[in-house]
Motif scaffolding. Structure first.
Motif, PDB file in Angstrom:
ATOM      1  N   PRO A 175       0.821  -1.223   0.000  1.00 39.49           N
ATOM      2  CA  PRO A 175       0.000   0.000   0.000  1.00 39.49           C
ATOM      3  C   PRO A 175       0.857   1.278   0.000  1.00 39.49           C
ATOM      4  O   PRO A 175       2.066   1.199   0.225  1.00 39.49           O
ATOM      5  N   LEU A 181      -0.080   8.349  -1.938  1.00 47.53           N
ATOM      6  CA  LEU A 181      -1.354   7.759  -2.379  1.00 47.53           C
ATOM      7  C   LEU A 181      -1.710   8.250  -3.784  1.00 47.53           C
ATOM      8  O   LEU A 181      -2.329   7.527  -4.577  1.00 47.53           O
ATOM      9  N   LYS A 191      -6.420   1.788  -5.708  1.00 42.15           N
ATOM     10  CA  LYS A 191      -6.592   2.839  -4.705  1.00 42.15           C
ATOM     11  C   LYS A 191      -7.695   2.466  -3.705  1.00 42.15           C
ATOM     12  O   LYS A 191      -7.547   2.673  -2.492  1.00 42.15           O
ATOM     13  N   ALA A 194      -6.317  -0.032  -1.424  1.00 34.90           N
ATOM     14  CA  ALA A 194      -5.363   0.611  -0.506  1.00 34.90           C
ATOM     15  C   ALA A 194      -6.093   1.295   0.645  1.00 34.90           C
ATOM     16  O   ALA A 194      -5.615   1.290   1.789  1.00 34.90           O
ATOM     17  N   THR A 200      -2.380   2.523   5.244  1.00 38.98           N
ATOM     18  CA  THR A 200      -2.574   3.635   4.304  1.00 38.98           C
ATOM     19  C   THR A 200      -3.060   4.867   5.055  1.00 38.98           C
ATOM     20  O   THR A 200      -2.536   5.973   4.888  1.00 38.98           O
ATOM     21  N   GLN A 204      -1.091   8.349   5.625  1.00 35.84           N
ATOM     22  CA  GLN A 204      -1.665   9.605   5.119  1.00 35.84           C
ATOM     23  C   GLN A 204      -1.714  10.663   6.224  1.00 35.84           C
ATOM     24  O   GLN A 204      -1.329  11.814   6.011  1.00 35.84           O
TER      25      GLN A 204
END
Lengths: 247, 294
Positions: A175, A181, A191, A194, A200, A204
């Protein structure tokens, strides 16, 4: 309470002692998740390298959480130390905290090196570091629960070693943790997958709090909700799977 | 004073395997109580229930007056366990193992160091204190596991096949140490496959077979109840080496005397072979083995 903390401390130290007795091995293990950062630094730009450094910190915490499964399995099935400790005044909570924290002790040198590198790489805030650590710790708690569920369910040493490693690849290297991302924008299905993986969301948030990416408020709220929900769900799963006294 | 009481205890595992059924007995303070039985007979299940590691499904068991199911926390500070097939952490020294188990159990650092030294001395481990466990022989590793339990100075000690892998001298040092512990008031429950060990140590023994009580009582009673008595072997007269020796089982002192007199008269060698627990054990559980074989 004090005696419980003392129990947890000594259980954690005893579990981490083989590595603490061998500092060279400790350095290698604690720096493991930082190896991809070197390649990104060499083959990409510095901004990507800094992003991957933040991702590596998040992953260091998540790996130590997952690898609690090995401590749980080996103490229960191999060494049988859990049986010896059940027949003592040690509380199951002290035991669980001790085994979980032993992984953090091992991860600490790598995290400290990474934080120093981050501070050297550009301006940062104390709040940014605090929120990076907080995000990583929430993810770590969830994955410690996963580790306990795996360690308590596994019946042979081969699986106890292989399952956390497979999960590490699935949650760490595939991921968007080391990479942004945004790289997956061209692959909507990838995506979407993920976004189902807790690392993830943790990565982030960590990158956001460090000022490396910009995400809308709703995505920040979603990230925290996901991580907290994941930790709660895995906590429930671990409580159903990991037994202090066998049924 | 009764330290362990078991009442009609039974255990069926979640998968449906019935491991124990209707077992009852008691153990007095300072006693060594041996659990015997074939592999899978239910010995470890019973030991683990009493050590509060496993929940029974029926019946009740009390250790030091507390119910193992209702009040395990009151029992745990006063007991210690040597689990079957426990292994030391190979990358740590014996000293690390014992010291940390002492610290985990709540002793201060000074007390833990002192106690660790004492237990290691008692078990002949002190000279090996700084070696890695991976460099120890199998016997020393087993002694280390026993030391990790003994360091707690428990009132009740549960040992699951504690002398497995030990050489004869190592076994004797463990026996001596267990006797010393009971002299100081500890109570011991141990499982073993070594019948000479049970014969040497047991004040009382329980033979379990397929989860049920096959025999409960003293070693002497086990031999007596099964009719296993002393055997007298009378060798053939000199010059008649091909004839087999006579194996006799005298029932009274008069019969023994008569055999000895005959041996002296006929100049034949007479050897006395005391009854062994092994013979009694085979008679007790042998019935089920024969049933299985047919």
């Amino acid at each position: 309470m004090k005696s419980r903390l003392r129990e947890a401390l000594y259980i954690g130290l005893f579990d981490a002692l083989p590595l603490l007795r061998d500092p060279m091995l400790l350095v290698v293990i604690s720096l493991f998740s930082f190896l991809p950062v070197i390649f990104i630094f060499v083959f990409a730009d510095q901004k990507s390298a800094v992003q991957s450094l933040v991702g590596a910190i998040v992953l260091t915490f998540s790996f130590t959480g997952l690898f609690a499964s090995q401590s749980v399995y080996f103490n229960k099935q191999w060494f049988r130390f859990q049986d010896m400790l059940v027949a003592s005044k040690v509380s199951p909570a002290s035991y669980a905290v001790g085994l979980s924290v032993s992984g953090l002790v091992v991860a600490l040198p790598g995290v400290l090196v990474a934080l120093v590198l981050l501070l050297l790489s550009g301006p940062t805030s104390v709040v940014g570091i605090f929120l990076l650590i907080a995000t990583s710790l929430i993810l770590w708690i969830g994955l410690v629960f996963v580790g306990f569920a795996i360690g308590a369910t596994t019946k042979n040493a081969r699986r106890a070693n292989s399952i956390p490693q497979v999960l590490s690849i699935a949650m760490g290297f595939l991921p968007p943790v080391y990479y942004p991302l945004a790289r997956l924008d061209a692959y909507p299905i990838a995506k979407a997958f993920a976004m189902l993986i807790p690392t993830t969301h943790a990565a982030q948030l960590a990158k956001y709090y460090f000022g490396l990416i910009v995400i809308p408020d709703w995505e920040v709220a979603l990230g925290w909700a996901y991580l907290l929900g994941f930790a709660a769900l895995m906590g429930f799963l671990a409580s159903r799977r990991a037994h202090w006294v066998d049924p | 004073m009764e330290v362990v009481r078991v009442e009609d205890l039974g255990k069926t595992y979640p998968g449906g395997t019935k491991a124990l059924e209707g077992v009852s007995f008691s153990i007095q303070k300072g006693e060594i109580f041996c659990l015997l039985g074939r592999n899978g007979a239910g010995k470890t299940t019973l030991l683990r229930i009493l050590a509060t590691q496993l929940k029974p499904t029926v019946g009740r068991a009390f250790v030091l007056g507390h119910d193992v199911l209702q009040d395990p926390k009151a029992i745990r500070p006063h007991i210690a366990v040597v689990p079957q097939e426990a292994r030391p952490q190979m990358l740590l020294s014996p000293y690390d193992h014992i010291l940390y188990f002492c610290l985990i159990r709540g002793r201060s650092r000074a007390e833990a160091r002192e106690r660790t030294r004492k237990v290691m001395d008692d078990l002949g481990l002190w000279e090996h204190r700084d070696k890695l466990a991976s460099d120890l022989s199998g016997g020393l590793r087993q002694r280390l596991i026993i030391a990790m339990a003994l360091v707690a100075d428990p009132e009740v000690l549960f040992l699951d096949e504690p002398t497995i892998g030990l050489d004869p001298l190592g076994r004797r040092s463990v026996w001596h140490m267990l006797r010393e512990l009971t002299r100081k008031g500890a109570t011991i429950l141990l499982t073993t496959h070594y019948l000479d060990e049970a014969e040497m140590l047991a004040d009382d023994l329980l033979i379990v077979d397929k989860g049920r009580t096959a025999f409960l009582g003293t070693v002497e009673a086990a031999k007596g109840d099964t009719g296993v008595g002393m055997r007298v072997i009378v060798e053939p007269p000199a010059g008649n080496g091909t004839a087999p020796p006579e194996v006799l089982e005298p029932r009274s002192a008069e019969e023994v005397l008569a055999i000895v007199e005959r041996g002296l008269r006929e100049k034949r060698k007479v050897t006395f072979k005391p009854a062994s627990l092994e013979e009694a054990f085979i008679k007790i559980v042998g019935g089920s083995i024969e049933v299985e074989a047919t």
